[in-house]
Enzyme design. Sequence first.
Site, PDB file in Angstrom:
ATOM      1  N   HIS A 250      -6.325  -4.855  -0.418  1.00 17.19           N
ATOM      2  CA  HIS A 250      -6.124  -5.574   0.845  1.00 17.19           C
ATOM      3  C   HIS A 250      -6.061  -4.613   2.041  1.00 17.19           C
ATOM      4  O   HIS A 250      -6.907  -4.638   2.914  1.00 17.19           O
ATOM      5  CB  HIS A 250      -4.824  -6.376   0.788  1.00 17.19           C
TER       6      HIS A 250
HETATM    7  O1  RIB Z   1      -1.215 -10.389   0.560  1.00 18.35           O
HETATM    8  C1  RIB Z   1      -1.458  -9.017   0.546  1.00 18.35           C
HETATM    9  C2  RIB Z   1      -0.591  -8.312   1.541  1.00 18.35           C
HETATM   10  O2  RIB Z   1       0.780  -8.518   1.200  1.00 18.35           O
HETATM   11  C3  RIB Z   1      -0.796  -6.786   1.515  1.00 18.35           C
HETATM   12  O3  RIB Z   1      -0.566  -6.262   2.803  1.00 18.35           O
HETATM   13  C4  RIB Z   1       0.255  -6.313   0.564  1.00 18.35           C
HETATM   14  O4  RIB Z   1       0.687  -4.970   0.854  1.00 18.35           O
HETATM   15  C5  RIB Z   1       1.380  -7.272   0.863  1.00 18.35           C
HETATM   16  O5  RIB Z   1       2.101  -6.785   1.980  1.00 18.35           O
END
Ligand code: RIB
Length: 318
Positions: A250
């Site tokens: 992500h």
């Molecule tokens: O949904 C993914 C996000 O949530 C990413 O930023 C992960 O680090 C969590 O913070």
Amino acid sequence: MSPLPLILDCDPGVDDAVALALAFGARDRLNLLGVTTTAGNVALAKTTRNACLIRQIAGREDVPIHAGLAKPLAREAILADDFHGPEGLGHYPSAEPRIGATSAAAIEFLIQTIEAAPPNTVSLAVTGPMTNIAALIQKAPDTARRLREIVIMGGARREGGNITASAEYNIYADPEAADIVFKSAGNIIVFGLDATHQVRGTKAWVDAMNALGTPIAKLAADMLAFSNALPANLMDTTEPDQPATGAPLHDPCVIAYLLAPEAFQLRPCRIEVETQSTLTRGHTAIEFREAVAGAFNANWVSKADPAVVLSLLLRYLA
Ligand code: RIB
Ligand code: CA
């Protein structure tokens, strides 16, 4: 081209750790003015400690780290330590960093740093709940408007949710903050799960990063390996005919965009956040039809090229 002035607000977190590693490594392209931390995946004291540890391993103790707010604007903190481990960096031993965070609070650092730079020159990357950014907008709206862009990891449309069926974690954790940011009329680029699920850290990626042989690449490989070893019932669901080949990367997508925007496709949209419902708290409603939306308020990343993300990691973690 001179390095892009950047502030990264994060909640490390295993994927934030890889995003930090990339931002610290790309010093020829990014002028990392500072890192700010927020409560999120784990508590603020741990996200701040983790950011300092990653900075140390990356050899970038020239970059200041400022701790932000310890809880969401209007909610109790909800951790995501199932996905990140109790200390936030997977199985990585929780050690105290050589140098800790700078004493000045994140919001003051954001205001001073953005005010000191010419308008439309500083980019802000946000890879955790948007609590600090909403606080900046509430306290100094004109300062926030000086930002060149705000690039956010958060939300979901086609991909549904990952912390609930309806919502992605960063928005779910502080929906009021996200609502304030999306209503702030900034130049906002949003990496939702629709984009980040296209970028998966496969075992080949883990092996390639381990082969680099640097401490920071080993850390990044360990982070990916931890995510890939999560129990199947925690992993992001994929269609039965598309078995997940690795955990989505992500947060590194946000830094990859700043380094190679041509690797991503954006669509103008209107994003609105559910803050009232219990069932759909943190849901992001994303409308591409201007006739229906009225005014657009963000750009939604609809397509990501994983090969470019990998090439950037291999280049800058080496
Ligand atoms: O949904 C993914 C996000 O949530 C990413 O930023 C992960 O680090 C969590 O913070
Ligand atoms: Ca994060």
